[in-house]
Enzyme design. Structure first.
Site: not given
Length: 529
Positions: A140, A282
């Site tokens: 932090k 595909h």
């Protein structure tokens, strides 16, 4: 440049990889060392001047080490904003020394619960409390504190301290992000374990809350369609031999569809123990073959459907040598994958600068899906939810087969049936795969009707000039009516492998006997969507 002697580093690690060398380098840079427990002993035994956290705080370590760093003199030193006069005044008033570098890695919770026989008590005792609290405090306050949660970060920090006497904003921010990511991963692992766990320690197959952690590999140009965005992520600990471990040797950036199709090809080709080639278009195999070497396997695989192979994805499970490269280079290919490429092959593909070459080590092999380079589970996104299941890691053995017709397959036909069944696992349902002589002859995929898939596979074979008379067929699910048997027999097949399990099995078996078709039941299905 030597850092100011007022810099302080707090070191408290479970995994001590590289920590002694790191601490020695910090000491050489005149950084004061604080530490806890076993880490402090390690540093002191090496002759480093280290202050125990208990001496620093004036409060003894207690409760078997559960309480040692949860103290204002630790968290105040990590959280105080150096640019806030009121913070510094409060710290001075209470005798709080600033902590500028924090090196912490956490109790090995993930490794503990991964061990066979891990008990709930073992798991609970390996939940770190003080470590994550310190990491969060330091992360932090990244503008003032450098927080290190991995040994791989030590070298960069030392280099910057030596050069500038401090770490850069960029390095501290990146370290802060890495720290919060590590805490998120750690908490997710705890949540997954405990929410699948009852008070007696028994584990459910699926946790009450599912938390997944993935690491971004790269942003992609676009998604499945050009108006979609996309990115590739990998597991925190990818299985050896999986696609995300690939090294791209040359070619354009991989697209979303390239990656999806490449995964289908690689998963299929590594299923074979003998030299094999898989061509995917595909997301479906349009040609698969095994042979004595890569070049022969490719030549056979290409015969199945040379039209669909144009612009396809090709995977080998053996080195691509000059002979194989010479053949492959004659067609348009999007991606070519193999465990290795010979120098001659790489030279051939230099002229094909857009072809993406991926080098992927084969998995080491073994009894577990991990050693086989496979996922433990599968997921499918649905509206506001997700479906989870165990992965389809069942591999059929000949002894699992049940021959249900009067006609018995020959030894060669059994080999071809096993080959066909392996390929069918990677064909979208409804899947029909005609095979013979270690190669696919016709593939039908993705149709609503199994009969239609069979007809399409036969049409594909005819278009490629391949003979289906005497072929074998794999179907990923049962034929519920005799019409499926009839269309197989009409196409020329002599053997079929399928799961069985229909209420009309007797009718289908009778039809197979009538048409002179050997039928083998597997007892398992392969639905690929």
């Amino acid at each position: 440049m030597t850092p100011s002697p007022t810099l302080t580093a707090l070191i408290s690690v479970s995994d001590k990889t590289g920590i002694l060398e790191f601490a020695k380098a910090l000491h050489a840079l005149n950084v004061r060392l604080l530490s806890t427990g076993g880490t402090a002993k390690l540093l002191a035994d090496a002759g480093l001047p280290v202050t125990e956290v208990a001496d620093h705080t004036g409060f003894p370590e207690m409760l078997d080490g559960r309480v040692k760093t949860l103290h204002p003199k630790v968290h105040g030193g990590l959280l105080a904003r150096r640019d806030f006069p009121e913070h510094m005044a409060a710290a001075a008033q209470h005798g709080i020394t600033m902590i500028d570098i924090l090196a912490v890695n956490l109790y090995p919770f993930e490794a503990t619960v991964a061990k066979p026989g891990c008990t709930l008590e073992d798991a609970i005792e390996n939940i770190d409390i003080g470590g994550p609290a310190m990491v969060r405090s330091a992360a932090k306050n990244w503008k003032d504190v450098t927080v290190l949660t991995d040994a791989g970060q030590y070298a960069q920090v030392l280099a910057e301290l030596k050069a500038e006497g401090k770490t850069s904003d960029k390095t501290r921010f990146a370290a802060s992000v890495a720290a919060f990511n590590r805490i998120a991963q750690y908490d997710a692992a705890i949540s997954n374990y405990l929410s699948a766990c009852s008070e007696d320690g028994n584990q459910a197959a699926y946790p009450g809350q599912m938390n997944s952690s993935f690491v971004k590999v790269q942003d992609l140009r676009y998604g499945e369609n050009s108006h979609q965005t996309a990115a590739l992520y990998r597991d925190l600990y990818p299985a050896p031999g999986s696609l995300v471990t690939a090294k791209q040797l040359q070619g354009k950036e991989l697209s979303y569809n390239n990656i999806a199709d490449s995964d289908a090809a690689w998963e299929c080709v590594k299923s074979f123990d003998v030299p094999a080639c898989v061509i995917v278009k595909h997301a479906n195999p349009c040609g698969v073959a095994v042979a004595a070497n890569a070049a022969e396997a490719y030549a056979k695989a290409l015969k199945t459907d040379p039209t669909s192979a144009f612009g396809g994805i090709i995977a080998f499970n053996r080195e691509v040598d000059g002979a194989a490269a010479a053949h492959v280079s004659k067609q348009f290919v999007e991606v070519l994958m193999a465990p290795s490429f010979s120098a001659e092959a790489l030279e051939i593909f230099k002229a094909k600068v857009n072809v993406r070459l991926l080098q992927i080590d084969l998995p080491p092999g073994g009894a577990t899906p991990w050693l086989q380079g496979r996922n433990l589970g599968d997921s499918k996104r649905i509206g506001s939810g997700i479906l989870l299941q165990s992965a389809d890691n069942h591999f059929l053995k000949k002894e699992d087969l049940k021959i249900v017709t009067t006609l018995q397959p020959s030894a060669q036909q059994l080999d071809d049936l096993m080959f066909a069944w392996t390929v069918a696992q990677y064909v979208k349902s409804n899947a029909i795969v005609f095979c013979g002589g270690g190669m696919t002859l016709g593939v039908g995929a993705g149709q609503m009707s199994r009969v239609d898939s069979t007809k399409i596979a036969a049409i594909k074979a005819a278009n490629a000039g391949l003979e289906l008379k005497g072929s074998v067929v794999a179907s990923d699910a049962f034929f519920p009516f005799r019409d499926g048997v009839d269309v197989l027999a009409d196409a020329g097949a002599t053997c079929v492998i399928q799961p069985g399990g229909s209420m009309r099995d007797d009718e289908v078996i009778a039809a197979a006997n009538e048409r002179g078709l050997a039928m083998v039941f597997t007892g398992v299905r392969h639905f690929r969507h």
